[in-house]
Design an enzyme around this catalytic site. Structure first.
Site, PDB file in Angstrom:
ATOM      1  N   TRP A 295     -34.403  19.161  39.801  1.00 49.44           N
ATOM      2  CA  TRP A 295     -35.031  18.421  38.708  1.00 49.44           C
ATOM      3  C   TRP A 295     -36.550  18.418  38.859  1.00 49.44           C
ATOM      4  O   TRP A 295     -37.227  17.566  38.314  1.00 49.44           O
ATOM      5  CB  TRP A 295     -34.512  16.989  38.686  1.00 49.44           C
ATOM      6  CG  TRP A 295     -33.103  16.865  38.195  1.00 49.44           C
ATOM      7  CD1 TRP A 295     -32.711  16.566  36.927  1.00 49.44           C
ATOM      8  CD2 TRP A 295     -31.905  17.038  38.952  1.00 49.44           C
ATOM      9  NE1 TRP A 295     -31.338  16.555  36.839  1.00 49.44           N
ATOM     10  CE2 TRP A 295     -30.812  16.839  38.074  1.00 49.44           C
ATOM     11  CE3 TRP A 295     -31.627  17.363  40.279  1.00 49.44           C
ATOM     12  CZ2 TRP A 295     -29.483  16.936  38.467  1.00 49.44           C
ATOM     13  CZ3 TRP A 295     -30.305  17.468  40.677  1.00 49.44           C
ATOM     14  CH2 TRP A 295     -29.250  17.255  39.784  1.00 49.44           C
ATOM     15  N   CYS A 331     -27.442  18.356  35.092  1.00 46.83           N
ATOM     16  CA  CYS A 331     -26.159  17.714  34.792  1.00 46.83           C
ATOM     17  C   CYS A 331     -25.320  18.497  33.791  1.00 46.83           C
ATOM     18  O   CYS A 331     -24.100  18.602  33.955  1.00 46.83           O
ATOM     19  CB  CYS A 331     -26.369  16.279  34.333  1.00 46.83           C
ATOM     20  SG  CYS A 331     -27.199  16.091  32.735  1.00 46.83           S
ATOM     21  N   HIS A 394     -26.754  11.670  30.198  1.00 50.51           N
ATOM     22  CA  HIS A 394     -26.137  12.255  31.383  1.00 50.51           C
ATOM     23  C   HIS A 394     -24.814  12.874  30.955  1.00 50.51           C
ATOM     24  O   HIS A 394     -24.113  12.333  30.091  1.00 50.51           O
ATOM     25  CB  HIS A 394     -25.915  11.203  32.470  1.00 50.51           C
ATOM     26  CG  HIS A 394     -25.276  11.747  33.709  1.00 50.51           C
ATOM     27  ND1 HIS A 394     -25.709  12.898  34.328  1.00 50.51           N
ATOM     28  CD2 HIS A 394     -24.213  11.308  34.445  1.00 50.51           C
ATOM     29  CE1 HIS A 394     -24.954  13.137  35.384  1.00 50.51           C
ATOM     30  NE2 HIS A 394     -24.036  12.195  35.470  1.00 50.51           N
ATOM     31  N   ASP A 417     -17.483  13.525  37.945  1.00 51.95           N
ATOM     32  CA  ASP A 417     -18.899  13.853  37.776  1.00 51.95           C
ATOM     33  C   ASP A 417     -19.345  14.702  38.958  1.00 51.95           C
ATOM     34  O   ASP A 417     -19.346  14.239  40.099  1.00 51.95           O
ATOM     35  CB  ASP A 417     -19.720  12.572  37.692  1.00 51.95           C
ATOM     36  CG  ASP A 417     -21.161  12.814  37.244  1.00 51.95           C
ATOM     37  OD1 ASP A 417     -21.579  13.993  37.206  1.00 51.95           O
ATOM     38  OD2 ASP A 417     -21.855  11.838  36.931  1.00 51.95           O
ATOM     39  N   ASN A 457     -22.007   0.544  30.893  1.00 56.12           N
ATOM     40  CA  ASN A 457     -21.973  -0.888  30.574  1.00 56.12           C
ATOM     41  C   ASN A 457     -23.014  -1.723  31.298  1.00 56.12           C
ATOM     42  O   ASN A 457     -23.070  -2.944  31.071  1.00 56.12           O
ATOM     43  CB  ASN A 457     -20.584  -1.467  30.911  1.00 56.12           C
ATOM     44  CG  ASN A 457     -19.537  -1.079  29.897  1.00 56.12           C
ATOM     45  OD1 ASN A 457     -19.617  -1.440  28.734  1.00 56.12           O
ATOM     46  ND2 ASN A 457     -18.551  -0.312  30.338  1.00 56.12           N
ATOM     47  N   ASP A 459     -25.951  -3.968  32.542  1.00 56.43           N
ATOM     48  CA  ASP A 459     -27.032  -4.742  31.948  1.00 56.43           C
ATOM     49  C   ASP A 459     -28.322  -4.398  32.669  1.00 56.43           C
ATOM     50  O   ASP A 459     -28.332  -4.177  33.884  1.00 56.43           O
ATOM     51  CB  ASP A 459     -26.764  -6.237  32.090  1.00 56.43           C
ATOM     52  CG  ASP A 459     -25.602  -6.713  31.223  1.00 56.43           C
ATOM     53  OD1 ASP A 459     -25.252  -5.980  30.280  1.00 56.43           O
ATOM     54  OD2 ASP A 459     -25.055  -7.785  31.506  1.00 56.43           O
ATOM     55  N   GLU A 514     -20.491  -2.730  21.289  1.00 60.52           N
ATOM     56  CA  GLU A 514     -21.606  -3.453  21.909  1.00 60.52           C
ATOM     57  C   GLU A 514     -21.876  -4.753  21.168  1.00 60.52           C
ATOM     58  O   GLU A 514     -21.931  -4.798  19.933  1.00 60.52           O
ATOM     59  CB  GLU A 514     -22.874  -2.590  21.883  1.00 60.52           C
ATOM     60  CG  GLU A 514     -22.865  -1.465  22.912  1.00 60.52           C
ATOM     61  CD  GLU A 514     -23.130  -1.964  24.320  1.00 60.52           C
ATOM     62  OE1 GLU A 514     -23.118  -3.191  24.525  1.00 60.52           O
ATOM     63  OE2 GLU A 514     -23.345  -1.127  25.209  1.00 60.52           O
ATOM     64  N   TYR A 598       5.461   6.934  29.980  1.00 57.92           N
ATOM     65  CA  TYR A 598       5.927   6.491  31.298  1.00 57.92           C
ATOM     66  C   TYR A 598       4.901   6.850  32.373  1.00 57.92           C
ATOM     67  O   TYR A 598       4.885   6.247  33.452  1.00 57.92           O
ATOM     68  CB  TYR A 598       7.297   7.097  31.628  1.00 57.92           C
ATOM     69  CG  TYR A 598       7.284   8.518  32.113  1.00 57.92           C
ATOM     70  CD1 TYR A 598       7.308   8.815  33.469  1.00 57.92           C
ATOM     71  CD2 TYR A 598       7.245   9.575  31.218  1.00 57.92           C
ATOM     72  CE1 TYR A 598       7.299  10.119  33.918  1.00 57.92           C
ATOM     73  CE2 TYR A 598       7.233  10.873  31.659  1.00 57.92           C
ATOM     74  CZ  TYR A 598       7.267  11.149  33.005  1.00 57.92           C
ATOM     75  OH  TYR A 598       7.245  12.441  33.444  1.00 57.92           O
TER      76      TYR A 598
END
Length: 705
Positions: A295, A331, A394, A417, A457, A459, A514, A598
C-alpha cells in the site's frame, strides 16, 4: 501424545518439505500438464513369474467430467486428459491385464492415497479389495467400489465404478492397482499415470457446500468472469475481472497453496478448514503465499495492484517462479484471487465490497480516537497499541457452506478475508465467520466474528481522559451510523459491461437498517459478548439487571391440513418480560421466525414482531408472533425446521438480552404404493442402463482414451 503417534507426526513433518518441493517442481515444469507419474513401482524382475500385471489403467477423464460438472477444466481437455472429479458421485474406470484374470488364484485391489504419508485411520488412504470369486459378477465393498470382470477374446479386462463419499478429503489423490497371487505377500504395484483431483460438489445435497439453485451455481462456481467493486458508496465502480478458475495453471496452483498452508490432509474434507487455510495462503505475510501486499504506491520491483485484470497471469507467474510470491496485491486483488481458488476447488464464492469499512485493532467493536484532558489526540490510545481506522472501502469474500461446528441457523454465506490486516491464531487470516452471526451480533462464534462485525457495525468513538472513570476515559461522542454504509456484490447471472445493472446491494444480508431499533439491539447484543467493549458502552453489571426475560419454547407443531396447523400456530412463540424494580423501564424487543435447512442455512423470514413498551414496577408483558398457515406453507423446506430469534434492550439501564430456539413441524405419514411397469418398459429401462458404460470393445482393443 504417545511415542508412536509422536513419531508418526515427526515423520509426516519431515516428509512434507520434500513432498511440497516435488509438487511445485512438477507443476512449474509444464503448465499445460499436471504432475505425472508413469511406469510401475516394481520392475518385472521383481515380480514372481506368472503374476497378473496391469498394462493399462484408464480413468476416462473426459467421460466422467460430464457427470461431475468438470468438463470446463483445461486439464480435462488436454491431449492427455487429467481426471477432475467431485465428491458424492461415482466415476467409472477400466483396467487391462497382460493375461486372463483367474479368480481362483489372482488377487486384485485398488488403493487411493492423499499426501506424503497416507493412512487409512486418517481417511487419506482408501483400500478397495476385490473379493468376489466369480467371473461376470460384481462385488460391492463398504467404500463403494463395484468391479465388473469382463472376458474379451484372448485376455481379461476389468471395468468398474468407485463412489466418492460426499465427505472425502479434497486434494490430489494417487491411484495404485495391486495384483498378486491369493495368499501371497508379494504384490505387483501399478501406479496410474494420472493422479486424480477430488473437489467439493455444490450439486450434491450431501456435500457441505451444496447450493440448491442452478443460477447460483452458475454464478458462484462456474462463472469465469465477474466484477470487483471499488469506488464509493454513492457511486460504486465495478472492475471487470477474469477469474479463470478452469485454467490449467489454477487448479495445480490451488493444490500447491493448500500444501503450503500445512493444513492436515485429514482435515481437507471440511470446507470450513479449507476456507480458513485459503484466507491465510492467498497473502504471503506468514509463508510463501500467492501475493505480497503493498500500500506504499511504490511498485517498481513488481506489478502495481491496479494493473491486474485477472487471476491467471498471477498463477502462471507464481508457478513459473517455483512458488515465489507475486508482487503486488491490495484488497480487491486478494479478494479476486480468493474467488478463483475457491471456485476451482468447488466452493461457491463471491467478492464483497464494504464501503466505509472499520479496522478494529483492539477488539472493542469500535473505532476509537483518544484525547488527553487538554483535548490533544493521544496517538495509539492509552496503551500505544490502538491503530483503529476506517477504509473508504474494503473487499473480502463470502463462501457458501454449512457450519456443523456452530449452532443451527449459522450456515450459508461465510465471510473470509485474505487481506493481511490482523493475526488470527498467530497467522494473518480471517474467517470463516457466519454472515448470519455477524448480522445478529453473535460475536462468540468462530472464526473472527468480532473483527468482521466491527467492519460493518463499529461505532466511531471519541474518548477523553476522565479521572472519575473506572478505566481512565469517558466517551465524548459516538457516531453510530458511519461504518458499513453499503455492502455490494455482483448480481447473479447479470452482466453489464457499460453500467452497474449487475450490482447487487446486500447490506441487509449483513446488518439491519442503520438507525433502526433492531440495528442498535444487535450492536448492544454483540457488546455483551466482548469483555473489553462493555466498558465502552457503560453496560450494567449483572446484579444491576432488573428485567427478567424468557423465551417460551415450542417442541413440535402439526403440519397437515389447514385447521390443525393453524390452530397449533396460534400459540405462537412468546417473549415474556417482567419488571422486578421499583421504577418504570422502557423495553425495546424484537421476535422473529425463519424457515431453515437442516444444515442451518436460513431460507425465508416467516414473520417478525418489533415493539417498544414501558413496564411498570412488577408488571409482566408478552410479545407474541402468530403465524398462520398461509404465512409459512410456501416457505418451508426439507425437514420443516423453524428458527426463532429474540432480542431485547432496556433503555434506562442499557440491559440487553438475546435468545434463540428452533422446532420442527410434525408431518403426517405417507403411504406410498408403487405399481410395477409393463415388462416391455422395464426391459427398455434395463437396456438404457447397460449403455451408460463406455463401449467394451474400445477398451478391449486398447483404445481406452
Amino acid at each position: 501424545m504417545s511415542t508412536r503417534s509422536g513419531n508418526a507426526l515427526r515423520h509426516e513433518e519431515d516428509d512434507h518439505p520434500n513432498y511440497l518441493r516435488n509438487m511445485i517442481l512438477n507443476f512449474s515444469s509444464d503448465l499445460e500438464k499436471r504432475r505425472r507419474r508413469d511406469g510401475t513401482l516394481k520392475s518385472g524382475s521383481d515380480v514372481e513369474p506368472g503374476h497378473l500385471k496391469v498394462d493399462i489403467a484408464e480413468l476416462y477423464a473426459r467421460d466422467n467430467s460430464k457427470e461431475h460438472h468438470t468438463e470446463l477444466y483445461e486439464l480435462v481437455n488436454d491431449a492427455s486428459p487429467t481426471p477432475v472429479l467431485r465428491r458424492g458421485l461415482p466415476f467409472f474406470f477400466a483396467l487391462r491385464f497382460d493375461r486372463a484374470y483367474d479368480a481362483t488364484k489372482d488377487s486384485l485391489r485398488l488403493q487411493f492415497d492423499l499426501g506424503p504419508r497416507p493412512a487409512v485411520t486418517k481417511e487419506t488412504r482408501v483400500v478397495l479389495p476385490v473379493t468376489d470369486k466369480k467371473e461376470m459378477t460384481s462385488q460391492t465393498t463398504q467404500c463403494g467400489l463395484v468391479l465388473n470382470l469382463v472376458a474379451v477374446k484372448n485376455f481379461q479386462g476389468a471395468r468398474g465404478t468407485v463412489k466418492i463419499p460426499a465427505t472425502a478429503q479434497v486434494g490430489l489423490w494417487r491411484c495404485l492397482v495391486q495384483t498378486g497371487f491369493t495368499g501371497s505377500d508379494v504384490k505387483n504395484d501399478f501406479l496410474c499415470k494420472d493422479d486424480i483431483y477430488i473437489l467439493f460438489n455444490p450439486w450434491c445435497p450431501d456435500d457441505a457446500v451444496f447450493m440448491d439453485h442452478e443460477d447460483n451455481r452458475k454464478e458462484y462456481v462456474l462463472n469465469e468472469t465477474g466484477k470487483v467493486w471499488t469506488g464509493s458508496a454513492r457511486k460504486p465502480l465495478g472492475r471487470r475481472w477474469i477469474f479463470g478458475q478452469f485454467d490449467d495453471a489454477v487448479l495445480p496452483g490451488a493444490m500447491y497453496l493448500l500444501e503450503l498452508s500445512k493444513l492436515s490432509h485429514a482435515e481437507r474434507g471440511s470446507p470450513v478448514k479449507i476456507a480458513r487455510a485459503i484466507s491465510a495462503v492467498i497473502n504471503a505475510n506468514d509463508d510463501l503465499g500467492l501475493l505480497v501486499g503493498n500500500w506504499s504506491n511504490d511498485y517498481r520491483d513488481g506489478v502495481a495492484p491496479h494493473s491486474w485484470t485477472g487471476s491467471v497471469a498471477i498463477f502462471e507467474q507464481y508457478l513459473k517462479s517455483g512458488g515465489r510470491p507475486v508482487k503486488y496485491g491490495q484488497c480487491w486483488v486478494f479478494s479476486a484471487t480468493t474467488v478463483t481458488v475457491c471456485r476451482t476447488l468447488g466452493i461457491p464464492c463471491r467478492s464483497v465490497t464494504n464501503y466505509v469499512s472499520a479496522h478494529d485493532t483492539d477488539s472493542s467493536l469500535t473505532v476509537d480516537k483518544y484525547f488527553d484532558i487538554h483535548g490533544e489526540e493521544i496517538q495509539g490510545g492509552p496503551d500505544g497499541h490502538c491503530s483503529d481506522s476506517c477504509w473508504n472501502y474494503h473487499v473480502w469474500n463470502d463462501v457458501w457452506m454449512s457450519r456443523p461446528d456452530l449452532p443451527k441457523g449459522n450456515g450459508g454465506w461465510q465471510v473470509i478475508d485474505a487481506t493481511p490486516q490482523e493475526q488470527s491464531d498467530a497467522l494473518f487470516r480471517c474467517g470463516p465467520a457466519s454472515m448470519e452471526a455477524v448480522k445478529r451480533g453473535k460475536v462468540g462464534l468462530a472464526y473472527d466474528t468480532p473483527f468482521i462485525f466491527a467492519e460493518v457495525n463499529a461505532d466511531v468513538c471519541h474518548f477523553q481522559e476522565d479521572t472519575n472513570s473506572d478505566w481512565g476515559f469517558s466517551a465524548l461522542n459516538v457516531s453510530q451510523y458511519t461504518v458499513g454504509k453499503r455492502l455490494v456484490t455482483k448480481r447473479v447471472c447479470v452482466d453489464d459491461d457499460e453500467g452497474d445493472a449487475d450490482l447487487e446491494d446486500i447490506t441487509d444480508q449483513y446488518k439491519y437498517t442503520e438507525g433502526s431499533e433492531l440495528e442498535r439491539l444487535t450492536v448492544l447484543n454483540a457488546v455483551r459478548g466482548v469483555e473489553k467493549a462493555k466498558q465502552y458502552y457503560n453496560l450494567p453489571k449483572e446484579e444491576e439487571e432488573d428485567i427478567s426475560f424468557s423465551l417460551v419454547e415450542i417442541d413440535t407443531v402439526p403440519y397437515g391440513e389447514g385447521f390443525a396447523v393453524y390452530s397449533a400456530l396460534t400459540r405462537g412463540d412468546a417473549l415474556c418480560s417482567q419488571n422486578k424494580s421499583e421504577e418504570a423501564r422502557t423495553v425495546s424487543a424484537v421476535l422473529s421466525a425463519s424457515s431453515v435447512y437442516y444444515t442451518g442455512v436460513t431460507v425465508h423470514l416467516l414473520k417478525r414482531a418489533q415493539r417498544q413498551f414501558v413496564l411498570q414496577p412488577n408488571q409482566r408483558e408478552v410479545l407474541q408472533v402468530d403465524i398462520g398457515l398461509n404465512e409459512y406453507l410456501d416457505k418451508m423446506v426439507d425437514h420443516g425446521l423453524v428458527k426463532i430469534y429474540a432480542m431485547a434492550n432496556v433503555q434506562e439501564t442499557k440491559q440487553t438480552w438475546g435468545a434463540e430456539d428452533d422446532f420442527s413441524f410434525k408431518k403426517p405419514k405417507l403411504n406410498v404404493q408403487v405399481r410395477i411397469r409393463h415388462r416391455r418398459e422395464q426391459m427398455r429401462f434395463e437396456r438404457e442402463e447397460s449403455c451408460s458404460w463406455p463401449n467394451p470393445c474400445r477398451w478391449a482393443r486398447g483404445q481406452l482414451a
